[in-house]
Scaffold this motif. Structure first.
Motif, PDB file in Angstrom:
ATOM      1  N   PRO A 101     -19.253 -32.266   0.717  1.00 46.21           N
ATOM      2  CA  PRO A 101     -18.042 -31.453   0.881  1.00 46.21           C
ATOM      3  C   PRO A 101     -16.801 -32.307   1.100  1.00 46.21           C
ATOM      4  N   SER A 102     -15.654 -31.771   0.711  1.00 43.33           N
ATOM      5  CA  SER A 102     -14.396 -32.499   0.903  1.00 43.33           C
ATOM      6  C   SER A 102     -14.045 -32.608   2.376  1.00 43.33           C
ATOM      7  N   THR A 103     -14.307 -31.536   3.137  1.00 40.40           N
ATOM      8  CA  THR A 103     -14.079 -31.552   4.582  1.00 40.40           C
ATOM      9  C   THR A 103     -15.427 -31.484   5.280  1.00 40.40           C
ATOM     10  N   LEU A 104     -15.731 -32.508   6.043  1.00 38.13           N
ATOM     11  CA  LEU A 104     -17.035 -32.579   6.691  1.00 38.13           C
ATOM     12  C   LEU A 104     -17.063 -31.859   8.026  1.00 38.13           C
ATOM     13  N   ILE A 105     -15.982 -31.979   8.787  1.00 31.64           N
ATOM     14  CA  ILE A 105     -15.990 -31.509  10.168  1.00 31.64           C
ATOM     15  C   ILE A 105     -14.552 -31.382  10.637  1.00 31.64           C
ATOM     16  N   GLN A 121     -14.380 -38.914  18.238  1.00 34.58           N
ATOM     17  CA  GLN A 121     -15.452 -37.934  18.398  1.00 34.58           C
ATOM     18  C   GLN A 121     -15.830 -37.319  17.048  1.00 34.58           C
ATOM     19  N   LEU A 122     -14.814 -37.012  16.250  1.00 32.85           N
ATOM     20  CA  LEU A 122     -15.080 -36.408  14.949  1.00 32.85           C
ATOM     21  C   LEU A 122     -15.853 -37.363  14.043  1.00 32.85           C
ATOM     22  N   PHE A 123     -15.445 -38.619  14.013  1.00 35.17           N
ATOM     23  CA  PHE A 123     -16.157 -39.591  13.187  1.00 35.17           C
ATOM     24  C   PHE A 123     -17.596 -39.780  13.679  1.00 35.17           C
ATOM     25  N   LYS A 124     -17.765 -39.820  14.989  1.00 31.79           N
ATOM     26  CA  LYS A 124     -19.106 -39.992  15.562  1.00 31.79           C
ATOM     27  C   LYS A 124     -20.007 -38.833  15.171  1.00 31.79           C
ATOM     28  N   LYS A 125     -19.484 -37.604  15.294  1.00 32.25           N
ATOM     29  CA  LYS A 125     -20.267 -36.426  14.947  1.00 32.25           C
ATOM     30  C   LYS A 125     -20.545 -36.375  13.448  1.00 32.25           C
ATOM     31  N   ALA A 126     -19.530 -36.756  12.640  1.00 25.94           N
ATOM     32  CA  ALA A 126     -19.705 -36.723  11.187  1.00 25.94           C
ATOM     33  C   ALA A 126     -20.790 -37.706  10.750  1.00 25.94           C
ATOM     34  N   ARG A 127     -20.811 -38.894  11.352  1.00 24.22           N
ATOM     35  CA  ARG A 127     -21.837 -39.883  10.990  1.00 24.22           C
ATOM     36  C   ARG A 127     -23.234 -39.391  11.383  1.00 24.22           C
ATOM     37  N   LYS A 128     -23.296 -38.646  12.476  1.00 24.02           N
ATOM     38  CA  LYS A 128     -24.579 -38.111  12.932  1.00 24.02           C
ATOM     39  C   LYS A 128     -25.053 -36.990  12.014  1.00 24.02           C
ATOM     40  N   LEU A 129     -24.113 -36.141  11.584  1.00 20.01           N
ATOM     41  CA  LEU A 129     -24.460 -35.005  10.739  1.00 20.01           C
ATOM     42  C   LEU A 129     -24.708 -35.403   9.294  1.00 20.01           C
ATOM     43  N   TYR A 130     -24.040 -36.466   8.855  1.00 17.64           N
ATOM     44  CA  TYR A 130     -24.142 -36.893   7.457  1.00 17.64           C
ATOM     45  C   TYR A 130     -24.518 -38.372   7.389  1.00 17.64           C
ATOM     46  N   PRO A 131     -25.730 -38.733   7.797  1.00 14.65           N
ATOM     47  CA  PRO A 131     -26.131 -40.152   7.782  1.00 14.65           C
ATOM     48  C   PRO A 131     -26.094 -40.752   6.382  1.00 14.65           C
ATOM     49  N   GLU A 132     -26.260 -39.900   5.363  1.00 13.04           N
ATOM     50  CA  GLU A 132     -26.242 -40.405   3.985  1.00 13.04           C
ATOM     51  C   GLU A 132     -24.834 -40.846   3.560  1.00 13.04           C
ATOM     52  N   ASP A 221      -9.409 -16.946  11.461  1.00 12.28           N
ATOM     53  CA  ASP A 221      -8.960 -18.334  11.422  1.00 12.28           C
ATOM     54  C   ASP A 221      -8.707 -18.894  12.810  1.00 12.28           C
ATOM     55  N   PHE A 222      -8.118 -18.083  13.690  1.00 17.21           N
ATOM     56  CA  PHE A 222      -7.612 -18.636  14.929  1.00 17.21           C
ATOM     57  C   PHE A 222      -8.336 -18.164  16.188  1.00 17.21           C
ATOM     58  N   ASN A 223      -9.197 -17.173  16.054  1.00 21.12           N
ATOM     59  CA  ASN A 223      -9.863 -16.680  17.247  1.00 21.12           C
ATOM     60  C   ASN A 223     -11.390 -16.753  17.189  1.00 21.12           C
ATOM     61  N   GLU A 224     -11.944 -16.787  15.991  1.00 17.83           N
ATOM     62  CA  GLU A 224     -13.395 -16.878  15.859  1.00 17.83           C
ATOM     63  C   GLU A 224     -13.862 -18.306  16.110  1.00 17.83           C
ATOM     64  N   PRO A 225     -15.109 -18.495  16.546  1.00 18.35           N
ATOM     65  CA  PRO A 225     -15.623 -19.853  16.740  1.00 18.35           C
ATOM     66  C   PRO A 225     -15.584 -20.643  15.436  1.00 18.35           C
ATOM     67  N   ASN A 226     -15.299 -21.907  15.560  1.00 20.70           N
ATOM     68  CA  ASN A 226     -15.245 -22.802  14.422  1.00 20.70           C
ATOM     69  C   ASN A 226     -16.669 -23.035  13.901  1.00 20.70           C
ATOM     70  N   GLN A 227     -16.957 -22.527  12.706  1.00 21.22           N
ATOM     71  CA  GLN A 227     -18.316 -22.604  12.177  1.00 21.22           C
ATOM     72  C   GLN A 227     -18.618 -23.949  11.503  1.00 21.22           C
ATOM     73  N   LEU A 228     -17.597 -24.779  11.296  1.00 18.24           N
ATOM     74  CA  LEU A 228     -17.801 -26.025  10.587  1.00 18.24           C
ATOM     75  C   LEU A 228     -17.963 -27.238  11.503  1.00 18.24           C
ATOM     76  N   ARG A 229     -17.498 -27.135  12.716  1.00 16.55           N
ATOM     77  CA  ARG A 229     -17.331 -28.347  13.495  1.00 16.55           C
ATOM     78  C   ARG A 229     -18.619 -28.886  14.101  1.00 16.55           C
ATOM     79  N   HIS A 230     -19.589 -28.022  14.439  1.00 19.68           N
ATOM     80  CA  HIS A 230     -20.870 -28.459  15.029  1.00 19.68           C
ATOM     81  C   HIS A 230     -20.665 -29.223  16.338  1.00 19.68           C
ATOM     82  N   LEU A 231     -19.589 -28.959  17.067  1.00 16.60           N
ATOM     83  CA  LEU A 231     -19.352 -29.715  18.289  1.00 16.60           C
ATOM     84  C   LEU A 231     -19.883 -28.941  19.506  1.00 16.60           C
TER      85      LEU A 231
END
Length: 231
Positions: A101-105, A121-132, A221-231
């Motif tokens: 995906p173009s936007t990972l997190i 934090q974002l880079f750390k989580k992205a590397r964990k989620l997308y080791p490939e 967009d602004f009130n629902e939980p962020n479904q992409l972030r995995h944080l």
């Protein structure tokens, strides 16, 4: 290109924002790497055209006096905005490898949160989620921090009266070009043939539904939980 010309390209970017970005940029870069004002203006103009009005200057640590990468924001900062940080593919001319995906997190920048810490934090989580994508998430690998500023004013739609007025005006202008000698007769004929198109009650209902859809998207967009972030 002069500084005063820039707001015409991007009205929300003020001279104050540009001045601060110019000063901060040259404070950050090593001696000999700094921008002159004309060069900085050209750089801003190119980035506005390529990436839109919300973007950041990114410098690797090898170009700066700092021990880490530095990002200088050049964007409108308004009272009613939500700022989001994301890990996004940086090049508009290429696509991520293997259909990634173009936007990972992404994550909202909350009040009093350190921007550098959030980026790490974002880079750390992205590397964990997308080791490939370890190679692509390294410095210069393709993915980078993207900063976006979203206006959070409640959406509105045009009134039914305004819509009706515009439709009638467009119809009259079209008939003035096509059949000026029979303008009134043709106009009344069209009003009858397309009665629903000029019906104020139908327009009101359409605009009501459009507003409801916009409000639903805005709330998501602004009130629902962020479904992409995995944080």
């Amino acid at each position: 290109m002069k500084t005063k010309d820039l707001p015409q390209l991007a009205p929300n970017i003020t001279n104050t924002v540009l001045d601060i970005a110019f000063i901060k940029s040259n404070e950050t870069l090593k001696e000999g790497w700094g921008f002159g004002r004309p060069g900085f203006n050209r750089f801003v103009r190119r980035n506005i055209k390529r990436r839109g009005i919300n973007w950041v200057l990114g410098y690797g640590k090898e170009y700066t006096k700092c021990s880490e990468d530095v990002y200088i924001i050049v964007a409108p900062i308004m009272d009613k905005t939500i700022t989001t940080y994301s890990i996004t593919w940086g090049s508009p001319y290429t696509t991520p490898p293997s259909g990634a995906p173009s936007t990972l997190i992404w994550e909202f920048l909350e009040h009093n949160v350190d921007r550098n810490e959030l980026s790490e934090q974002l880079f750390k989580k992205a590397r964990k989620l997308y080791p490939e994508l370890k190679k692509q998430l390294a410095l210069g690998g393709g993915y980078d921090i993207s900063v976006n500023f979203d206006n959070v004013k409640i959406p509105v739609v045009r009134s039914a009266e305004t819509i009706l007025k515009m439709r009638k005006q467009r119809t009259l202008k079209k008939l003035e070009r096509q059949t000026p000698l029979f303008l009134e007769d043709e106009y009344q004929k069209i009003l009858l043939e397309k009665a629903s198109y000029f019906n104020i009650d139908i327009i009101k209902e359409t605009q009501k539904q459009k507003l409801a859809t916009k409000l639903k998207l805005w709330n998501n967009d602004f009130n629902e939980p962020n479904q992409l972030r995995h944080l």
